[in-house]
Scaffold this active site. Structure first.
Site, PDB file in Angstrom:
ATOM      1  N   LYS A  93      59.286  24.515  39.421  1.00  0.00           N
ATOM      2  CA  LYS A  93      58.100  24.140  40.194  1.00  0.00           C
ATOM      3  C   LYS A  93      57.287  23.201  39.329  1.00  0.00           C
ATOM      4  CE  LYS A  93      56.289  25.537  44.209  1.00  0.00           C
ATOM      5  NZ  LYS A  93      57.018  26.022  45.390  1.00  0.00           N
ATOM      6  N   GLY A 187      46.937  33.115  60.016  1.00  0.00           N
ATOM      7  CA  GLY A 187      47.224  31.693  59.876  1.00  0.00           C
ATOM      8  C   GLY A 187      47.963  31.161  61.087  1.00  0.00           C
ATOM      9  N   GLY A 189      48.841  28.032  61.485  1.00  0.00           N
ATOM     10  CA  GLY A 189      49.259  26.700  61.058  1.00  0.00           C
ATOM     11  C   GLY A 189      50.710  26.437  61.420  1.00  0.00           C
ATOM     12  N   VAL A 191      53.666  27.331  60.052  1.00  0.00           N
ATOM     13  CA  VAL A 191      54.563  28.490  60.118  1.00  0.00           C
ATOM     14  C   VAL A 191      54.039  29.508  61.126  1.00  0.00           C
ATOM     15  CG1 VAL A 191      55.608  30.382  58.839  1.00  0.00           C
ATOM     16  CG2 VAL A 191      55.295  28.182  57.718  1.00  0.00           C
TER      17      VAL A 191
HETATM   18  P1  NAI Z   1      49.358  25.390  57.144  1.00  0.00           P
HETATM   19  O1  NAI Z   1      48.393  24.740  56.231  1.00  0.00           O
HETATM   20  O2  NAI Z   1      50.021  24.595  58.209  1.00  0.00           O
HETATM   21  O3  NAI Z   1      48.652  26.624  57.895  1.00  0.00           O
HETATM   22  C1  NAI Z   1      47.835  27.546  57.245  1.00  0.00           C
HETATM   23  C2  NAI Z   1      46.826  28.038  58.283  1.00  0.00           C
HETATM   24  O4  NAI Z   1      46.086  29.118  57.699  1.00  0.00           O
HETATM   25  C3  NAI Z   1      45.807  26.970  58.706  1.00  0.00           C
HETATM   26  O5  NAI Z   1      45.735  26.932  60.108  1.00  0.00           O
HETATM   27  C4  NAI Z   1      44.508  27.462  58.067  1.00  0.00           C
HETATM   28  O6  NAI Z   1      43.356  27.122  58.850  1.00  0.00           O
HETATM   29  C5  NAI Z   1      44.723  28.951  58.047  1.00  0.00           C
HETATM   30  N1  NAI Z   1      43.939  29.687  57.078  1.00  0.00           N
HETATM   31  C6  NAI Z   1      43.563  29.304  55.841  1.00  0.00           C
HETATM   32  N2  NAI Z   1      42.875  30.288  55.244  1.00  0.00           N
HETATM   33  C7  NAI Z   1      42.848  31.320  56.110  1.00  0.00           C
HETATM   34  C8  NAI Z   1      42.287  32.619  56.069  1.00  0.00           C
HETATM   35  N3  NAI Z   1      41.635  33.064  54.990  1.00  0.00           N
HETATM   36  N4  NAI Z   1      42.415  33.426  57.154  1.00  0.00           N
HETATM   37  C9  NAI Z   1      43.078  32.991  58.242  1.00  0.00           C
HETATM   38  N5  NAI Z   1      43.623  31.759  58.345  1.00  0.00           N
HETATM   39  C10 NAI Z   1      43.506  30.939  57.292  1.00  0.00           C
HETATM   40  O7  NAI Z   1      50.436  26.106  56.180  1.00  0.00           O
HETATM   41  P2  NAI Z   1      51.916  26.527  56.562  1.00  0.00           P
HETATM   42  O8  NAI Z   1      52.846  25.430  56.268  1.00  0.00           O
HETATM   43  O9  NAI Z   1      51.912  27.158  57.905  1.00  0.00           O
HETATM   44  O10 NAI Z   1      52.216  27.661  55.450  1.00  0.00           O
HETATM   45  C11 NAI Z   1      51.631  28.945  55.569  1.00  0.00           C
HETATM   46  C12 NAI Z   1      51.910  29.740  54.302  1.00  0.00           C
HETATM   47  O11 NAI Z   1      53.320  29.909  54.117  1.00  0.00           O
HETATM   48  C13 NAI Z   1      51.390  29.088  53.037  1.00  0.00           C
HETATM   49  O12 NAI Z   1      50.929  30.110  52.171  1.00  0.00           O
HETATM   50  C14 NAI Z   1      52.618  28.431  52.444  1.00  0.00           C
HETATM   51  O13 NAI Z   1      52.546  28.330  51.030  1.00  0.00           O
HETATM   52  C15 NAI Z   1      53.692  29.429  52.829  1.00  0.00           C
HETATM   53  N6  NAI Z   1      55.018  28.813  52.924  1.00  0.00           N
HETATM   54  C16 NAI Z   1      55.222  27.798  53.815  1.00  0.00           C
HETATM   55  C17 NAI Z   1      56.444  27.211  53.929  1.00  0.00           C
HETATM   56  C18 NAI Z   1      56.679  26.133  54.940  1.00  0.00           C
HETATM   57  O14 NAI Z   1      57.853  25.841  55.238  1.00  0.00           O
HETATM   58  N7  NAI Z   1      55.624  25.539  55.505  1.00  0.00           N
HETATM   59  C19 NAI Z   1      57.603  27.637  53.088  1.00  0.00           C
HETATM   60  C20 NAI Z   1      57.310  28.774  52.227  1.00  0.00           C
HETATM   61  C21 NAI Z   1      56.040  29.301  52.142  1.00  0.00           C
END
Ligand code: NAI
Length: 359
Positions: A93, A187, A189, A191
């Site tokens: 990383k 979340g 977002g 995922v």
């Molecule tokens: P994203 O940034 O698209 O979505 C995250 C969502 O969480 C956003 O809508 C944000 O407003 C919300 N959020 C932030 N803080 C919050 C809180 N305290 N309470 C409730 N909602 C909150 O991120 P994504 O890509 O969906 O990833 C989600 C998680 O999964 C992250 O921790 C990421 O590191 C992990 N991850 C993602 C992968 C991927 O393929 N995108 C792969 C492996 C891990």
């Protein structure tokens, strides 16, 4: 119930024991270039199974030490993630510190790519928080070998988390789908939204929380689910809690509030420390290790590098469910947490590869 030492994420393997913190990573590189404003850390945790595959993070850090600690901790988890997923990669990383020094992003990424190239292919960078495929191309232009990542592996990550969740539900409740299962997703977002769709399609009820209320509301409206206030999240009754937002949501101070039977989500570093897995087990909550559930993205990278078609990719991502079942069974048979069982599987694979290499 055996648990993992608090210090493990910055120490060596189980066989070597705790206490070798400073020398835990196989290789640790600090990069600096004042002309382009680069401050970066590359941590290669272990390359026994192959080059250290792991994303490049670009974000602010309070101190250089914090950047080093994060790179090493995440590289450690990548070794386990890739090993348990059966992939031919070790763990790495890197982080580029976003401290406002750099004015030319392309030059910054190219210079970083030169540092990666010096490692001769032992670190394979991918997209992570704050970086894009464009940044990877810039690194590639400078001679670095980069993983053929896409900007959005989230649909595959979500599919893998869903498969993991199903396996855990089957293990705990004996049901082979999510019908009648209340799944609380933190979340909405990339995922979280895709996972919510899987849950609804599989007969589950979606409860969703996001600090961006509009996102959560849109998903709940589309899928007939319920919106939960982010601050009330831990107190809500559900069967499965799926953290898909931020790191370190479950710690010693929050374990007692949880009202779920299973934790299975995508967020890296879901637990504040490894010992929290033991606290969850003591409360009868089954924890699917984050790096096992969220491996869909790295499987996709391998699929792109190997030329797999979508059918093969899908079946390999769904295989995460089988891995979770085996981890649950191992954990039960040896009276350890699923986190310890997963780590043992990773260590066993790495140890066998080392032995094969020596033979
Ligand atoms: P994203 O940034 O698209 O979505 C995250 C969502 O969480 C956003 O809508 C944000 O407003 C919300 N959020 C932030 N803080 C919050 C809180 N305290 N309470 C409730 N909602 C909150 O991120 P994504 O890509 O969906 O990833 C989600 C998680 O999964 C992250 O921790 C990421 O590191 C992990 N991850 C993602 C992968 C991927 O393929 N995108 C792969 C492996 C891990």
């Amino acid at each position: 119930m055996e648990t993992i030492s608090e210090e493990r994420p910055v120490t060596a393997t189980a066989a070597e024991g705790v206490g070798s913190g400073l020398w835990a990573s196989e290789q640790l590189v600090l990069c600096r270039d004042d002309e382009v404003g680069l401050r970066a850390v590359i941590a290669i945790d272990d390359t026994t199974l192959g080059p250290g595959l792991g994303g490049v993070r670009f974000k602010p850090y309070p101190t250089g030490e914090a950047a080093v600690a994060e790179a090493r901790r995440l590289a450690w988890a990548m070794t386990r993630k890739n090993a348990v997923a059966g992939l031919p990669y070790g763990g790495g990383k890197s982080v580029i510190v976003d401290d406002g020094r750099a004015s030319d992003r392309g030059a910054l990424m190219r210079r970083f790519g030169e540092f990666v190239a010096r490692l001769g292919g032992s670190y394979l960078p991918g997209v992570d928080m704050g970086t894009s495929v464009g940044d990877l191309h810039a690194m590639g232009e400078a001679g670095a070998e980069v993983s053929c990542a896409t900007d959005d592996p989230s649909p595959w990550t979500a599919t893998g988390v869903w498969a993991a969740m199903r396996a855990a539900v089957e293990h705990v409740e004996g049901r082979s789908d999510l019908s009648g299962t209340r799944v609380l997703i933190q979340g909405a977002g990339h995922v979280g939204a895709a996972l919510a769709q899987h849950v609804a399609d599989d007969g589950g009820t979606v409860l969703i929380a996001d600090v961006d209320a509009e996102r959560a509301t849109a998903i709940a409206a589309r899928l007939g689910g319920e919106v939960v206030a982010p601050e009330a999240l831990l107190d809500v009754d559900c069967d499965v809690f799926a953290p898909c937002a931020v790191a370190r949501v479950i710690g010693p101070e929050t374990v007692d509030r949880l009202r779920c039977r299973i934790v299975a989500g995508a967020a890296n570093d879901t637990l504040t420390t490894a010992s929290v897995a033991g606290l969850l087990a003591a409360r009868g909550i089954t924890y699917v290790p984050d790096y096992v559930a969220n491996a869909g993205g790295v499987v996709q990278i391998h699929a792109l590098r190997s030329g797999w078609d979508e059918t093969r990719l899908r079946s390999e991502v769904l295989a995460i469910g089988g891995r979770v079942s085996r981890i649950m069974a191992d954990a039960e048979a040896s009276d350890v947490t699923p986190l310890v069982a997963a780590e043992r599987q990773a260590e066993a694979r790495i140890t066998a590869a080392r032995a094969a290499r020596r033979a």
